[in-house]
Write a protein that holds these residues in place. Structure first.
Motif, PDB file in Angstrom:
ATOM      1  N   LEU A 169     -17.223   8.892  10.037  1.00 18.84           N
ATOM      2  CA  LEU A 169     -16.371   7.701   9.982  1.00 18.84           C
ATOM      3  C   LEU A 169     -17.197   6.463   9.644  1.00 18.84           C
ATOM      4  CD1 LEU A 169     -16.208   5.418  12.554  1.00 18.84           C
ATOM      5  CD2 LEU A 169     -15.641   7.496  13.787  1.00 18.84           C
ATOM      6  N   LEU A 170     -18.449   6.448  10.088  1.00 23.52           N
ATOM      7  CA  LEU A 170     -19.312   5.317   9.774  1.00 23.52           C
ATOM      8  C   LEU A 170     -19.599   5.269   8.272  1.00 23.52           C
ATOM      9  CD1 LEU A 170     -20.480   3.110  11.548  1.00 23.52           C
ATOM     10  CD2 LEU A 170     -22.631   4.371  11.619  1.00 23.52           C
ATOM     11  N   GLN A 171     -19.742   6.445   7.658  1.00 24.62           N
ATOM     12  CA  GLN A 171     -19.898   6.503   6.193  1.00 24.62           C
ATOM     13  C   GLN A 171     -18.669   5.931   5.498  1.00 24.62           C
ATOM     14  OE1 GLN A 171     -20.563  10.634   5.386  1.00 24.62           O
ATOM     15  NE2 GLN A 171     -22.751  10.566   5.845  1.00 24.62           N
ATOM     16  N   LEU A 172     -17.485   6.317   5.992  1.00 27.60           N
ATOM     17  CA  LEU A 172     -16.243   5.867   5.367  1.00 27.60           C
ATOM     18  C   LEU A 172     -16.068   4.356   5.484  1.00 27.60           C
ATOM     19  CD1 LEU A 172     -13.690   8.619   6.527  1.00 27.60           C
ATOM     20  CD2 LEU A 172     -14.878   8.444   4.333  1.00 27.60           C
ATOM     21  N   ILE A 173     -16.339   3.832   6.677  1.00 27.25           N
ATOM     22  CA  ILE A 173     -16.145   2.397   6.874  1.00 27.25           C
ATOM     23  C   ILE A 173     -17.211   1.598   6.114  1.00 27.25           C
ATOM     24  CG2 ILE A 173     -17.460   2.278   9.039  1.00 27.25           C
ATOM     25  CD1 ILE A 173     -15.482   0.225  10.028  1.00 27.25           C
ATOM     26  N   ASP A 174     -18.417   2.118   6.027  1.00 31.22           N
ATOM     27  CA  ASP A 174     -19.471   1.456   5.263  1.00 31.22           C
ATOM     28  C   ASP A 174     -19.092   1.399   3.781  1.00 31.22           C
ATOM     29  OD1 ASP A 174     -22.215   0.352   4.950  1.00 31.22           O
ATOM     30  OD2 ASP A 174     -22.538   2.200   3.819  1.00 31.22           O
ATOM     31  N   PHE A 175     -18.534   2.504   3.277  1.00 29.70           N
ATOM     32  CA  PHE A 175     -18.104   2.539   1.883  1.00 29.70           C
ATOM     33  C   PHE A 175     -16.989   1.528   1.631  1.00 29.70           C
ATOM     34  CE2 PHE A 175     -15.074   4.216  -1.261  1.00 29.70           C
ATOM     35  CZ  PHE A 175     -15.894   4.242  -2.392  1.00 29.70           C
ATOM     36  N   LEU A 176     -16.001   1.492   2.541  1.00 30.55           N
ATOM     37  CA  LEU A 176     -14.870   0.591   2.379  1.00 30.55           C
ATOM     38  C   LEU A 176     -15.328  -0.866   2.462  1.00 30.55           C
ATOM     39  CD1 LEU A 176     -11.820   0.773   1.945  1.00 30.55           C
ATOM     40  CD2 LEU A 176     -11.506   0.674   4.423  1.00 30.55           C
ATOM     41  N   LYS A 177     -16.210  -1.142   3.408  1.00 30.51           N
ATOM     42  CA  LYS A 177     -16.752  -2.508   3.558  1.00 30.51           C
ATOM     43  C   LYS A 177     -17.481  -2.942   2.288  1.00 30.51           C
ATOM     44  CE  LYS A 177     -20.463  -3.053   6.098  1.00 30.51           C
ATOM     45  NZ  LYS A 177     -21.626  -3.863   5.690  1.00 30.51           N
ATOM     46  N   THR A 178     -18.221  -2.010   1.696  1.00 31.43           N
ATOM     47  CA  THR A 178     -19.010  -2.330   0.505  1.00 31.43           C
ATOM     48  C   THR A 178     -18.124  -2.636  -0.698  1.00 31.43           C
ATOM     49  OG1 THR A 178     -20.831  -0.938   1.267  1.00 31.43           O
ATOM     50  CG2 THR A 178     -20.783  -1.481  -1.079  1.00 31.43           C
ATOM     51  N   ILE A 179     -17.097  -1.795  -0.932  1.00 35.10           N
ATOM     52  CA  ILE A 179     -16.253  -2.055  -2.112  1.00 35.10           C
ATOM     53  C   ILE A 179     -15.435  -3.336  -1.941  1.00 35.10           C
ATOM     54  CG2 ILE A 179     -16.141   0.389  -2.754  1.00 35.10           C
ATOM     55  CD1 ILE A 179     -13.264   0.443  -1.706  1.00 35.10           C
ATOM     56  N   LEU A 180     -15.113  -3.676  -0.690  1.00 31.15           N
ATOM     57  CA  LEU A 180     -14.410  -4.941  -0.460  1.00 31.15           C
ATOM     58  C   LEU A 180     -15.357  -6.119  -0.660  1.00 31.15           C
ATOM     59  CD1 LEU A 180     -12.260  -4.091   2.700  1.00 31.15           C
ATOM     60  CD2 LEU A 180     -11.440  -4.392   0.365  1.00 31.15           C
ATOM     61  N   GLN A 181     -16.577  -5.964  -0.185  1.00 24.76           N
ATOM     62  CA  GLN A 181     -17.577  -7.020  -0.361  1.00 24.76           C
ATOM     63  C   GLN A 181     -17.832  -7.289  -1.837  1.00 24.76           C
ATOM     64  OE1 GLN A 181     -19.261  -8.939   1.985  1.00 24.76           O
ATOM     65  NE2 GLN A 181     -20.095 -10.019   0.209  1.00 24.76           N
ATOM     66  N   ASP A 182     -17.944  -6.211  -2.620  1.00 26.65           N
ATOM     67  CA  ASP A 182     -18.236  -6.332  -4.056  1.00 26.65           C
ATOM     68  C   ASP A 182     -16.986  -6.476  -4.912  1.00 26.65           C
ATOM     69  OD1 ASP A 182     -20.856  -6.002  -3.280  1.00 26.65           O
ATOM     70  OD2 ASP A 182     -20.933  -3.871  -3.791  1.00 26.65           O
ATOM     71  N   LYS A 183     -15.801  -6.430  -4.272  1.00 24.07           N
ATOM     72  CA  LYS A 183     -14.514  -6.538  -4.974  1.00 24.07           C
ATOM     73  C   LYS A 183     -14.345  -5.462  -6.046  1.00 24.07           C
ATOM     74  CE  LYS A 183     -14.068 -11.474  -4.008  1.00 24.07           C
ATOM     75  NZ  LYS A 183     -13.854 -12.836  -4.534  1.00 24.07           N
ATOM     76  N   GLN A 184     -14.837  -4.259  -5.719  1.00 25.21           N
ATOM     77  CA  GLN A 184     -14.705  -3.133  -6.654  1.00 25.21           C
ATOM     78  C   GLN A 184     -13.293  -2.562  -6.585  1.00 25.21           C
ATOM     79  OE1 GLN A 184     -17.687  -0.080  -6.009  1.00 25.21           O
ATOM     80  NE2 GLN A 184     -19.128  -1.599  -5.231  1.00 25.21           N
ATOM     81  N   ASN A 185     -12.674  -2.361  -7.735  1.00 28.21           N
ATOM     82  CA  ASN A 185     -11.334  -1.774  -7.768  1.00 28.21           C
ATOM     83  C   ASN A 185     -11.449  -0.245  -7.809  1.00 28.21           C
ATOM     84  OD1 ASN A 185      -8.610  -1.331  -7.960  1.00 28.21           O
ATOM     85  ND2 ASN A 185      -8.381  -2.214 -10.003  1.00 28.21           N
ATOM     86  N   TYR A 186     -11.989   0.313  -6.718  1.00 25.06           N
ATOM     87  CA  TYR A 186     -12.272   1.753  -6.649  1.00 25.06           C
ATOM     88  C   TYR A 186     -11.011   2.592  -6.747  1.00 25.06           C
ATOM     89  CZ  TYR A 186     -13.920   6.196  -4.758  1.00 25.06           C
ATOM     90  OH  TYR A 186     -14.206   7.531  -4.586  1.00 25.06           O
ATOM     91  N   TYR A 187      -9.894   2.120  -6.205  1.00 19.23           N
ATOM     92  CA  TYR A 187      -8.657   2.907  -6.169  1.00 19.23           C
ATOM     93  C   TYR A 187      -7.734   2.612  -7.356  1.00 19.23           C
ATOM     94  CZ  TYR A 187     -10.331   3.591  -1.438  1.00 19.23           C
ATOM     95  OH  TYR A 187     -11.118   3.893  -0.349  1.00 19.23           O
ATOM     96  N   GLN A 188      -8.272   1.872  -8.347  1.00 20.18           N
ATOM     97  CA  GLN A 188      -7.526   1.572  -9.571  1.00 20.18           C
ATOM     98  C   GLN A 188      -6.164   0.937  -9.273  1.00 20.18           C
ATOM     99  OE1 GLN A 188      -9.011   2.189 -12.789  1.00 20.18           O
ATOM    100  NE2 GLN A 188     -10.705   2.358 -11.338  1.00 20.18           N
ATOM    101  N   LEU A 189      -6.192  -0.144  -8.519  1.00 23.91           N
ATOM    102  CA  LEU A 189      -4.970  -0.823  -8.101  1.00 23.91           C
ATOM    103  C   LEU A 189      -4.590  -1.927  -9.086  1.00 23.91           C
ATOM    104  CD1 LEU A 189      -5.861  -1.121  -4.309  1.00 23.91           C
ATOM    105  CD2 LEU A 189      -4.479   0.638  -5.409  1.00 23.91           C
ATOM    106  N   GLU A 190      -3.290  -2.160  -9.206  1.00 19.61           N
ATOM    107  CA  GLU A 190      -2.793  -3.183 -10.123  1.00 19.61           C
ATOM    108  C   GLU A 190      -3.035  -4.580  -9.560  1.00 19.61           C
ATOM    109  OE1 GLU A 190       1.002  -1.647 -12.432  1.00 19.61           O
ATOM    110  OE2 GLU A 190       1.308  -1.528 -10.259  1.00 19.61           O
ATOM    111  N   PHE A 191      -3.147  -5.547 -10.470  1.00 18.54           N
ATOM    112  CA  PHE A 191      -3.330  -6.955 -10.110  1.00 18.54           C
ATOM    113  C   PHE A 191      -4.463  -7.118  -9.100  1.00 18.54           C
ATOM    114  CE2 PHE A 191       1.157  -6.544 -11.308  1.00 18.54           C
ATOM    115  CZ  PHE A 191       1.253  -7.519 -12.296  1.00 18.54           C
ATOM    116  N   TRP A 192      -5.532  -6.361  -9.291  1.00 10.91           N
ATOM    117  CA  TRP A 192      -6.626  -6.348  -8.322  1.00 10.91           C
ATOM    118  C   TRP A 192      -7.320  -7.706  -8.214  1.00 10.91           C
ATOM    119  CZ3 TRP A 192      -8.409  -3.838  -4.331  1.00 10.91           C
ATOM    120  CH2 TRP A 192      -9.721  -4.035  -3.918  1.00 10.91           C
ATOM    121  N   GLU A 193      -7.616  -8.314  -9.361  1.00 15.37           N
ATOM    122  CA  GLU A 193      -8.343  -9.587  -9.328  1.00 15.37           C
ATOM    123  C   GLU A 193      -7.555 -10.649  -8.578  1.00 15.37           C
ATOM    124  OE1 GLU A 193     -10.341 -12.818 -12.427  1.00 15.37           O
ATOM    125  OE2 GLU A 193      -9.748 -10.829 -13.145  1.00 15.37           O
ATOM    126  N   GLN A 194      -6.231 -10.700  -8.832  1.00 10.17           N
ATOM    127  CA  GLN A 194      -5.392 -11.663  -8.117  1.00 10.17           C
ATOM    128  C   GLN A 194      -5.361 -11.346  -6.620  1.00 10.17           C
ATOM    129  OE1 GLN A 194      -4.733 -10.007 -10.901  1.00 10.17           O
ATOM    130  NE2 GLN A 194      -3.169 -11.010 -12.171  1.00 10.17           N
TER     131      GLN A 194
END
Length: 594
Positions: A423-448
């Protein structure tokens, strides 16, 4: 060109009534979403004029977080426009169709918000008279009481009403029976709505109003515990609200003082007191945090226990040193009741303009979603997607906690520890993509979306949770690293997986440990007859098996319903099954893995 009324753009039609239409729009100056109720002047005659005036008076009078707000009134030669608060999540009638029924915790949360709104209505001697799920709106996870078209303001000399108004399935029996009635009729209606939330249907049904009244007068409503095993507190309230004789029905004063208003806080208070009195404060506070934050469905939920969670996080990270080991803040942030000064200011801000205001643009507004609305809906879906991943790692935390404290299975605390590492791996990964604003899940209107308040709130919350679970992980590792030295027969690969940095992939070892643990757990359970006293062990076995097939169990697929995986329902499903059915379910899952 869309229709424009002064500063308000009407994007599309979202509903029609006998006096006109309701539009979804926005304020050009503030970009705030609005709902616009357009009433045709030519239809306002006699009683209907009185009903509209009553609705406006009610909305001008009440300032409450749980009552829909009236922002402005515009009058043109042909129409009267009520500029109102827009609720972005539909109504509870739609919501219950999707969910079938709600778990008690969620239903009570909505009920308490409804009661908060009625505190203001009762204080101002207002009867709603058409209270039903379709008139209870949701906005950012919060409840808004709406549609005061049938409401009535009572003066000191007028305590009774006689007009039959409302929806039959939610009408009080005295209204159905053409008797005089007072505001206690609203208590009955609230009771029917609470029942619908808990059981997915009305407490009394019939094919016509005569039969309905007879059923209400002669039959008892049923508490179906196979659908929802509600607490005695919730049942007691239903039985006091759904009383045929209004004289014997619970009063508003007693309703606002009923135990239901406090039991969520009392439960949290007891959990917190037990936690703070126990040994190993840092570990216990982490457990408390996990237990009380299993599911976050909406960014708005983050705020409700913000102060309490911050306290839990601080203790979990720093331990008992420099901590008072007591909590003095609010356990739950409550919606605001009426504030007289705020109400007066709000009433002054509701303008009524007539004369130069004109309807501009296309009179035939379509019912199609605009690009702006699609962007707003996408942002909501994006928040759901991220919170879905968040709820997965907290699920792993709950299973790990049970595995490490399972006294019936010896030496399987290692499995729990490896789950915490996962779970620590999962939360670290999620924290990182949010920190870097990576659109890992290919979501619409991500930048906005990354510029929105919801994104910032979620990112801050998950970053804090990483710190909590990292402290939790470190405290467990300190204990388990000593214990494994006393187990010379432990597999070297498992020892290495324990000692690896948490970021290293130990998936194969974790799956093997989970399989071995589930096998031993189920073999032990099969030796005993499935009874309610070992239900929790069978539920634990079920969830251990779901950890093995994590991605399959918690798939996020919003193509059909735009709804995230229902974690709250997932946790309750096993509690609602008969023991034999629960055992069969677990054994079938286990056989598929062999």
């Amino acid at each position: 060109m869309p229709k424009v009324v002064d500063s308000y753009v009407l994007e599309r039609s979202i509903g029609k009534g006998q006096f006109g239409e309701v539009f979804k729009g926005y304020n050009k100056q503030t970009n705030v979403d609005i709902a616009v109720k357009c009433v045709k002047r030519e239809l306002l005659k006699g009683k209907f004029t009185e009903l509209l005036e009553n609705e406006i008076k009610v909305l001008r009078t009440c300032n409450n977080d749980n009552i829909i707000k009236l922002y402005d009134i515009k009058k043109t030669a042909n129409n009267i426009y009520l500029i109102m608060e827009y609720c972005n999540e539909g109504d509870l009638s739609q919501y219950i169709k999707q969910k079938k029924f709600l778990l008690e915790e969620e239903a009570v949360d909505y009920l308490l918000q409804i009661l908060n709104g009625f505190k203001t209505l009762v204080k101002n001697k207002i009867m709603h008279r058409d209270f039903k799920l379709a008139n209870i709106l949701k906005h950012d996870g919060n409840i808004k009481i709406a549609d005061f078209g049938f409401s009535k303001l009572l003066n000191d000399n007028q305590g009774l009403a006689t007009t039959m108004l409302g929806s039959p399935l939610n009408m009080a029996p005295e209204v159905l029976n053409n008797q005089e009635y007072d505001s206690k009729a609203d208590i009955w209606s609230i009771g029917t709505c609470f029942y619908e939330l808990l059981f997915g249907k009305s407490p009394f049904t019939a094919t016509n109003m005569v039969e309905l009244l007879k059923n209400i007068q002669t039959k008892q409503f049923v508490i179906n515990r196979k659908v929802n095993n509600i607490t005695p507190t919730a049942e007691d309230l239903l039985r006091k609200m759904l009383v045929v004789n209004p004289k014997n029905r619970i009063s508003w004063e007693d309703l606002f003082k009923h135990e239901i208003n406090f039991y969520q806080e009392e439960k949290l208070k007891k959990d917190l007191e037990t936690t703070l009195k126990g040994g190993e404060l840092m570990m216990n506070m982490s457990k408390f945090y996990i237990k009380n934050n299993m599911v976050i469905d909406h960014p708005a939920e983050i705020k409700k226990k913000e102060d309490l969670n911050n306290f839990a996080m601080q203790v979990a990270q720093k331990g008992p040193q420099n901590q008072q080991q007591q909590y003095v803040g609010p356990l739950l942030k409550k919606p605001q009741e009426e504030n007289n000064l705020a109400r007066q200011d709000s009433a002054k801000s509701v303008q009524s303009t007539q004369g130069p205001v004109q309807d501009i643009g296309n009179e035939e507004v379509t019912d199609k979603e605009t690009q702006r609305e699609k962007e707003i809906k996408a942002k909501k879906r994006n928040a759901n997607r991220i919170l879905h991943e968040r709820n997965i790692y907290v699920f792993l935390a709950s299973v790990a906690e049970e595995a490490m404290n399972n006294m019936t299975i010896q030496n399987y605390d290692v499995t729990g520890f490896l789950l915490v590492k996962k779970l620590l791996q999962l939360i670290d990964f999620l924290k990182t993509i949010l920190q870097d604003k990576q659109n890992y899940y290919q979501l619409e209107f991500w930048e906005q979306f990354t510029q929105s308040k919801d994104y910032k709130d979620i990112h801050t919350y998950i970053s804090k949770e990483f710190d909590v679970f990292k402290s939790y992980f470190d405290s467990i590792y300190e204990k388990i690293s000593i214990q494994i030295q006393q187990r010379p027969k432990m597999d070297e690969a498992i020892k290495q997986a324990i000692n690896n940095n948490f970021k290293q992939n130990n998936q194969q070892i974790l799956v093997k440990c989970l399989q071995d643990y589930s096998k031993l757990l189920i073999e032990t359970l099969k030796k005993t007859k499935p009874q309610d006293q070992n239900r929790q062990q069978w539920i634990h076995a079920d969830r251990v098996l779901d950890c093995i097939r994590l991605e399959e169990t918690f798939q996020f697929d919003d193509r059909l319903t735009n709804q995230q995986f229902n974690f709250k329902q997932y946790y309750e499903n096993d509690n609602l099954l008969e023991m034999e059915a629960l055992q069969k379910k677990v054994l079938q899952k286990f056989e598929k893995l062999r």
